[in-house]
Design a protein around this motif. Structure first.
Motif, mmCIF file in Angstrom:
data_model
loop_
_atom_site.group_PDB
_atom_site.id
_atom_site.type_symbol
_atom_site.label_atom_id
_atom_site.label_comp_id
_atom_site.label_asym_id
_atom_site.label_seq_id
_atom_site.Cartn_x
_atom_site.Cartn_y
_atom_site.Cartn_z
ATOM 1 N N SER A 388 0.824 -1.219 0.000
ATOM 2 C CA SER A 388 0.000 0.000 0.000
ATOM 3 C C SER A 388 0.852 1.262 0.000
ATOM 4 C CB SER A 388 -0.934 0.013 1.212
ATOM 5 O OG SER A 388 -0.186 0.092 2.422
ATOM 6 N N CYS A 389 2.165 1.113 0.055
ATOM 7 C CA CYS A 389 3.070 2.270 -0.067
ATOM 8 C C CYS A 389 2.846 2.941 -1.413
ATOM 9 C CB CYS A 389 4.518 1.792 0.067
ATOM 10 S SG CYS A 389 5.748 3.027 -0.389
ATOM 11 N N GLY A 390 2.831 4.262 -1.442
ATOM 12 C CA GLY A 390 2.659 4.980 -2.697
ATOM 13 C C GLY A 390 3.951 5.014 -3.505
ATOM 14 N N ILE A 391 3.893 4.560 -4.752
ATOM 15 C CA ILE A 391 5.039 4.629 -5.668
ATOM 16 C C ILE A 391 4.604 5.483 -6.850
ATOM 17 C CG2 ILE A 391 6.657 3.331 -7.087
ATOM 18 C CD1 ILE A 391 6.174 0.924 -5.295
ATOM 19 N N TYR A 392 5.176 6.658 -6.947
ATOM 20 C CA TYR A 392 4.791 7.629 -7.971
ATOM 21 C C TYR A 392 5.904 7.777 -9.005
ATOM 22 C CZ TYR A 392 1.132 9.039 -4.653
ATOM 23 O OH TYR A 392 0.052 9.059 -3.808
ATOM 24 N N LEU A 393 5.499 8.092 -10.239
ATOM 25 C CA LEU A 393 6.458 8.284 -11.327
ATOM 26 C C LEU A 393 6.385 9.711 -11.854
ATOM 27 C CD1 LEU A 393 6.003 5.059 -13.508
ATOM 28 C CD2 LEU A 393 7.532 5.426 -11.551
ATOM 29 N N GLN A 394 7.553 10.308 -12.039
ATOM 30 C CA GLN A 394 7.661 11.577 -12.764
ATOM 31 C C GLN A 394 8.461 11.272 -14.032
ATOM 32 O OE1 GLN A 394 6.791 15.072 -11.539
ATOM 33 N NE2 GLN A 394 7.700 15.128 -9.500
ATOM 34 N N GLY A 395 7.748 10.819 -15.059
ATOM 35 C CA GLY A 395 8.369 10.326 -16.279
ATOM 36 C C GLY A 395 8.011 8.865 -16.468
ATOM 37 N N GLY A 396 8.170 8.377 -17.696
ATOM 38 C CA GLY A 396 7.828 6.995 -17.971
ATOM 39 C C GLY A 396 6.342 6.730 -18.027
ATOM 40 N N THR A 397 5.545 7.796 -18.163
ATOM 41 C CA THR A 397 4.085 7.634 -18.188
ATOM 42 C C THR A 397 3.487 8.120 -19.508
ATOM 43 O OG1 THR A 397 3.755 9.793 -17.127
ATOM 44 C CG2 THR A 397 3.921 7.870 -15.684
ATOM 45 N N GLU A 398 4.286 8.126 -20.555
ATOM 46 C CA GLU A 398 3.778 8.590 -21.847
ATOM 47 C C GLU A 398 2.590 7.760 -22.330
ATOM 48 O OE1 GLU A 398 8.054 9.860 -21.562
ATOM 49 O OE2 GLU A 398 6.913 8.048 -21.110
ATOM 50 N N HIS A 399 2.589 6.457 -22.015
ATOM 51 C CA HIS A 399 1.507 5.581 -22.494
ATOM 52 C C HIS A 399 0.195 5.830 -21.764
ATOM 53 C CE1 HIS A 399 3.193 3.590 -18.991
ATOM 54 N NE2 HIS A 399 2.159 2.768 -18.932
ATOM 55 N N THR A 400 0.240 6.459 -20.596
ATOM 56 C CA THR A 400 -0.981 6.721 -19.839
ATOM 57 C C THR A 400 -1.343 8.199 -19.769
ATOM 58 O OG1 THR A 400 0.336 6.718 -17.804
ATOM 59 C CG2 THR A 400 -0.789 4.665 -18.395
#
Length: 445
Positions: A388-400
């Motif tokens: 349940s830990c939050g793992i966030y991305l800043q980049g690598g999300t072009e497909h979404t």
């Protein structure tokens, strides 16, 4: 992993470029205190230093800075930076929305200094793991091992309720070609050119059709006066970037919502119609300037600018005194060799891939049918029930999330959304804990 008692943080940022710098600013400005730290493997903040050539300009408005679209009155805005430096009036007198890259980098350094208490430089995150024992429920935090800059060879261990991964883009080279003494990627261009110097440069080839390639050709034309500069292009010269007002709406914050909600077909259509706003295109000013130089070069018969159209590099061999580049002509469908002193590959970047840094924790992150990470609208990785830990991305999300995922355009808004998500999830977790405690108390009664 452990060498001393772990420190617990609400937020741990992995990487400290513009994206996580913007997040640090958002955390600094929000009212609810969150304990946060950012780890950066480099000794200082660095953003495309290898391309900070004189005369190069930003391709986004100064208003798309670290904070303005999230908080127009932020003390971390580019306007606040200009005011602090005493240049606001003179900048306005320039009547230009686009500052130089050098000035924007100076702005980033100024902002980074204001949040320096949240950053640990020379600190490489070497592992992300689940805690060794986290009870029967889902893991609410992860444990990170970090090279300790204070104790050489030591390991600093921290635990995080949320991590935000922003390790940046990875330089892309042409297939089968590796970097070396005479083969450079554009990301390192200025450093390598200063080390090498222009003395003895007779021929330099630049591969690529985008903004960086065009800027490097122009720079070499100005600063390597004895060299012939060959621009190897897959098309008939450079294509102009579509920076018209209607097309630029693809970078508006609400365009992210539309892309995220869209079908696979609509996402493909957006990429097809609007990739020319950013990929393999050149600003009109640079494009026109290069064409004028090429024409003047032809008139003067200097022969210093050589545009090799409809071609690509397929091989590189190193000799004793030069580098032999094999060029394949797409028009004639034949190959020939070109001897150069230096080959510069302005061939772009691979998107950020968090898999390596996440390690075994990545096994708990869900993927779609094509093997890509599933990402929720708030830039958080969807995970199994074990985490349940939050793992966030800043980049690598072009497909979404679309075209702006790896660009500066939505830094401020994205960082605000991640901050709000972390706060909302913390409130929800606290409420759930309170309810569970009340139910337990009721059972006892």
């Amino acid at each position: 992993m452990e060498t001393r008692e772990p420190e617990m943080y609400d937020v741990v940022g992995i990487g400290f470029g513009p994206s996580n710098l913007s997040l640090a600013v958002a955390l600094e400005e929000q009212q609810t205190p969150l304990k946060a730290i950012f780890f950066e493997r480099q000794p200082t903040l660095s953003w495309h230093r290898g391309m900070l050539m004189s005369g190069t300009k930003m391709q986004v408005s100064f208003l798309k800075d670290l904070a303005t679209f999230r908080n127009p009155v932020s003390e971390f805005s580019f306007v606040s930076y200009l005011h602090a430096k005493g240049r606001l009036a003179r900048f306005v007198n320039n009547q230009d929305f686009f500052p130089s890259r050098q000035e924007f980098h100076s702005y980033l350094e100024w902002a980074a200094a204001k949040v320096a208490h949240r950053v640990s430089y020379n600190s490489r995150v070497t592992a992300v793991q689940l805690p060794q024992a986290y009870g029967e429920g889902p893991a609410r935090h992860v444990r990170l091992a970090v090279d300790d800059p204070v104790r050489p060879g030591g390991v600093r261990v921290v635990e995080a309720r949320n991590i935000v991964v922003s390790t940046g883009l990875v330089p892309r080279m042409p297939t089968g070609i590796e970097r070396g003494e005479s083969v450079w990627h554009s990301s390192e261009f200025l450093h390598r050119f200063r080390e090498r110097g222009s003395a003895g440069l007779k021929r330099v080839a630049v591969v690529g059709a985008g903004q960086s390639a065009a800027e490097i050709v122009r720079f070499l034309h100005d600063n390597a006066r004895d060299a012939t500069v060959s621009a190897i292009l897959p098309s008939y010269g450079y294509s102009i970037a579509d920076n018209t007002p209607f097309a630029n709406q693809v970078f508006d914050p609400n365009a992210t919502d539309e892309f995220y909600r869209g079908s696979d077909r609509s996402k493909d259509a957006i990429w097809h119609y609007h990739k020319n706003t950013n990929y393999s295109v050149v600003d009109d000013e640079v494009l026109s300037d290069l064409y004028q130089r090429a024409y003047a070069d032809e008139v003067s018969e200097e022969g210093r600018l050589d545009f090799v159209n409809l071609a690509r590099v397929v091989d590189v061999k190193h000799g004793a005194n030069d580098t032999r580049v094999t060029v394949h002509s797409l028009a004639a469908d034949e190959s020939y060799d070109l001897d150069v002193d230096v080959l510069v590959c302005a061939t772009g970047y691979h998107p950020m891939d968090p898999s390596e840094i996440l390690g075994s924790v990545g096994d708990h992150c869900l993927r779609d049918a094509e093997g890509r990470y599933r990402v929720t609208r708030d830039y958080r990785l969807a995970t199994t029930d074990a985490l349940s830990c939050g793992i966030y991305l800043q980049g690598g999300t072009e497909h979404t999330h679309g075209l702006s995922s790896s660009l500066l355009s939505n830094l401020a808004v994205r960082s605000g959304e991640i901050t709000n998500s972390i706060l909302e999830r913390r409130v929800a977790a606290a409420a759930a804990a309170d309810q569970a405690a009340e139910e337990e108390e009721g059972i006892r009664v």
